[in-house]
Motif scaffolding. Structure first.
Motif, PDB file in Angstrom:
ATOM      1  N   MET A  15       0.856  -1.189   0.000  1.00 41.77           N
ATOM      2  CA  MET A  15       0.000   0.000   0.000  1.00 41.77           C
ATOM      3  C   MET A  15       0.893   1.241   0.000  1.00 41.77           C
ATOM      4  N   ASP A  16       0.804   2.003  -1.072  1.00 42.72           N
ATOM      5  CA  ASP A  16       1.588   3.223  -1.206  1.00 42.72           C
ATOM      6  C   ASP A  16       1.075   4.289  -0.234  1.00 42.72           C
ATOM      7  N   ARG A  17       1.976   5.096   0.262  1.00 45.06           N
ATOM      8  CA  ARG A  17       1.581   6.196   1.162  1.00 45.06           C
ATOM      9  C   ARG A  17       0.607   7.154   0.489  1.00 45.06           C
ATOM     10  N   SER A  18       0.608   7.213  -0.842  1.00 40.38           N
ATOM     11  CA  SER A  18      -0.327   8.088  -1.549  1.00 40.38           C
ATOM     12  C   SER A  18      -1.757   7.559  -1.497  1.00 40.38           C
ATOM     13  N   GLU A  19      -1.920   6.287  -1.082  1.00 35.60           N
ATOM     14  CA  GLU A  19      -3.246   5.676  -0.987  1.00 35.60           C
ATOM     15  C   GLU A  19      -3.826   5.748   0.425  1.00 35.60           C
ATOM     16  N   ALA A  20      -3.137   6.459   1.321  1.00 35.95           N
ATOM     17  CA  ALA A  20      -3.575   6.569   2.711  1.00 35.95           C
ATOM     18  C   ALA A  20      -3.221   7.958   3.234  1.00 35.95           C
ATOM     19  N   GLU A  21      -3.788   8.310   4.356  1.00 35.71           N
ATOM     20  CA  GLU A  21      -3.506   9.620   4.955  1.00 35.71           C
ATOM     21  C   GLU A  21      -2.235   9.615   5.798  1.00 35.71           C
ATOM     22  N   THR A  22      -2.022   8.515   6.547  1.00 37.01           N
ATOM     23  CA  THR A  22      -0.934   8.522   7.519  1.00 37.01           C
ATOM     24  C   THR A  22      -0.140   7.217   7.574  1.00 37.01           C
ATOM     25  N   SER A  23      -0.185   6.405   6.512  1.00 38.76           N
ATOM     26  CA  SER A  23       0.514   5.119   6.586  1.00 38.76           C
ATOM     27  C   SER A  23       0.892   4.605   5.200  1.00 38.76           C
ATOM     28  N   GLU A  24       1.719   3.558   5.212  1.00 34.35           N
ATOM     29  CA  GLU A  24       2.066   2.780   4.025  1.00 34.35           C
ATOM     30  C   GLU A  24       2.415   1.385   4.527  1.00 34.35           C
ATOM     31  N   ALA A  25       2.384   0.394   3.632  1.00 34.60           N
ATOM     32  CA  ALA A  25       2.671  -0.973   4.052  1.00 34.60           C
ATOM     33  C   ALA A  25       3.452  -1.706   2.966  1.00 34.60           C
ATOM     34  N   PHE A  26       4.381  -2.523   3.406  1.00 32.01           N
ATOM     35  CA  PHE A  26       5.152  -3.338   2.477  1.00 32.01           C
ATOM     36  C   PHE A  26       5.663  -4.579   3.189  1.00 32.01           C
ATOM     37  N   MET A  27       5.950  -5.598   2.392  1.00 32.73           N
ATOM     38  CA  MET A  27       6.568  -6.812   2.891  1.00 32.73           C
ATOM     39  C   MET A  27       8.072  -6.639   2.751  1.00 32.73           C
ATOM     40  N   VAL A  28       8.801  -6.974   3.799  1.00 31.83           N
ATOM     41  CA  VAL A  28      10.261  -6.935   3.765  1.00 31.83           C
ATOM     42  C   VAL A  28      10.749  -8.370   3.676  1.00 31.83           C
ATOM     43  N   VAL A  29      11.665  -8.612   2.743  1.00 27.83           N
ATOM     44  CA  VAL A  29      12.272  -9.934   2.595  1.00 27.83           C
ATOM     45  C   VAL A  29      13.778  -9.765   2.798  1.00 27.83           C
ATOM     46  N   LEU A  30      14.284 -10.498   3.778  1.00 29.00           N
ATOM     47  CA  LEU A  30      15.716 -10.496   4.056  1.00 29.00           C
ATOM     48  C   LEU A  30      16.260 -11.893   3.788  1.00 29.00           C
ATOM     49  N   GLU A  31      17.230 -11.996   2.915  1.00 32.18           N
ATOM     50  CA  GLU A  31      17.903 -13.270   2.684  1.00 32.18           C
ATOM     51  C   GLU A  31      18.841 -13.535   3.864  1.00 32.18           C
ATOM     52  N   PRO A  32      19.263 -14.785   4.062  1.00 27.19           N
ATOM     53  CA  PRO A  32      20.145 -15.083   5.191  1.00 27.19           C
ATOM     54  C   PRO A  32      21.346 -14.133   5.256  1.00 27.19           C
ATOM     55  N   GLY A  33      21.536 -13.539   6.427  1.00 26.80           N
ATOM     56  CA  GLY A  33      22.635 -12.605   6.646  1.00 26.80           C
ATOM     57  C   GLY A  33      22.334 -11.163   6.277  1.00 26.80           C
ATOM     58  N   GLU A  34      21.277 -10.917   5.523  1.00 21.94           N
ATOM     59  CA  GLU A  34      20.979  -9.548   5.091  1.00 21.94           C
ATOM     60  C   GLU A  34      20.364  -8.707   6.204  1.00 21.94           C
ATOM     61  N   ALA A  35      20.609  -7.407   6.104  1.00 26.12           N
ATOM     62  CA  ALA A  35      19.997  -6.420   6.995  1.00 26.12           C
ATOM     63  C   ALA A  35      20.096  -5.061   6.323  1.00 26.12           C
ATOM     64  N   PRO A  36      19.042  -4.244   6.430  1.00 34.19           N
ATOM     65  CA  PRO A  36      19.188  -2.872   5.944  1.00 34.19           C
ATOM     66  C   PRO A  36      20.203  -2.141   6.817  1.00 34.19           C
ATOM     67  N   PRO A  37      20.727  -1.013   6.345  1.00 35.91           N
ATOM     68  CA  PRO A  37      21.646  -0.246   7.179  1.00 35.91           C
ATOM     69  C   PRO A  37      20.944   0.220   8.466  1.00 35.91           C
ATOM     70  N   LEU A  38      21.711   0.386   9.526  1.00 34.14           N
ATOM     71  CA  LEU A  38      21.180   0.964  10.750  1.00 34.14           C
ATOM     72  C   LEU A  38      20.674   2.366  10.401  1.00 34.14           C
ATOM     73  N   HIS A  39      19.418   2.673  10.761  1.00 28.86           N
ATOM     74  CA  HIS A  39      18.815   3.937  10.354  1.00 28.86           C
ATOM     75  C   HIS A  39      17.706   4.333  11.327  1.00 28.86           C
ATOM     76  N   LEU A  40      17.184   5.543  11.145  1.00 28.56           N
ATOM     77  CA  LEU A  40      16.035   6.004  11.932  1.00 28.56           C
ATOM     78  C   LEU A  40      15.100   6.781  11.033  1.00 28.56           C
ATOM     79  N   HIS A  41      13.872   6.970  11.516  1.00 30.94           N
ATOM     80  CA  HIS A  41      12.854   7.774  10.821  1.00 30.94           C
ATOM     81  C   HIS A  41      12.372   8.826  11.815  1.00 30.94           C
ATOM     82  N   ASP A  42      12.571  10.087  11.487  1.00 34.52           N
ATOM     83  CA  ASP A  42      12.165  11.130  12.434  1.00 34.52           C
ATOM     84  C   ASP A  42      10.671  11.416  12.398  1.00 34.52           C
TER      85      ASP A  42
END
Length: 142
Positions: free
Chosen positions: A24-51
């Motif tokens: 669900m794209d953020r443009s289809e909602a007022e205050t949210s979005e949704a996605f499935m995250v797939v991590l292969e063995p050993g994978e990780a996104p970079p350490l990050h934050l959302h303000d």
């Protein structure tokens, strides 16, 4: 107005560190979005934050470790059935452990409404690619 979104009908974004399947794209909602995250063995996104975002993850399959803080001060094992909450301004990442991919539903909740600077998921991904030196053309998959 759309009310039902299928996790079988997504747009794939394959980053160098993980995959996001947009539900669900953020443009289809007022205050949210949704996605499935797939991590292969050993994978990780970079350490990050959302303000501007509180995130909620629901683990569907696989196993991983949630890293919180910078440097990574706290670690929590996560697996199927676990619900994870990441408050705004919290450094975080999940790393897949084990021999199988880890899959979780991620729901971004924009605490002050949809970001005007990045009003669509694609605009956000373009900014993310620019920040990390990734090629958008290879990230977005048909």
């Amino acid at each position: 107005m759309k009310y039902v979104f299928s996790t079988n009908n997504t747009i794939r974004y394959r980053f160098p560190t993980h995959t996001n399947d947009l539900v669900m794209d953020r443009s289809e909602a007022e205050t949210s979005e949704a996605f499935m995250v797939v991590l292969e063995p050993g994978e990780a996104p970079p350490l990050h934050l959302h303000d501007d975002t509180e995130q909620v993850f629901y683990v569907i399959r696989g196993a991983g470790v949630l890293h919180i803080g910078s440097p990574e001060q706290q670690q929590f094992s996560v697996g199927p059935g676990d619900l994870v909450r990441i408050p705004p301004n919290t450094m975080h990442r999940i790393q897949c452990h084990g021999s199988e991919p880890m899959v979780y539903l991620s729901i971004d909740c924009f605490v002050q409404g949809r970001p005007s600077a990045e009003p669509t998921w694609e605009s956000h991904v373009r900014a993310l690619c620019e920040r990390n030196g990734w090629d958008f053309g290879t990230v977005r998959r048909p």
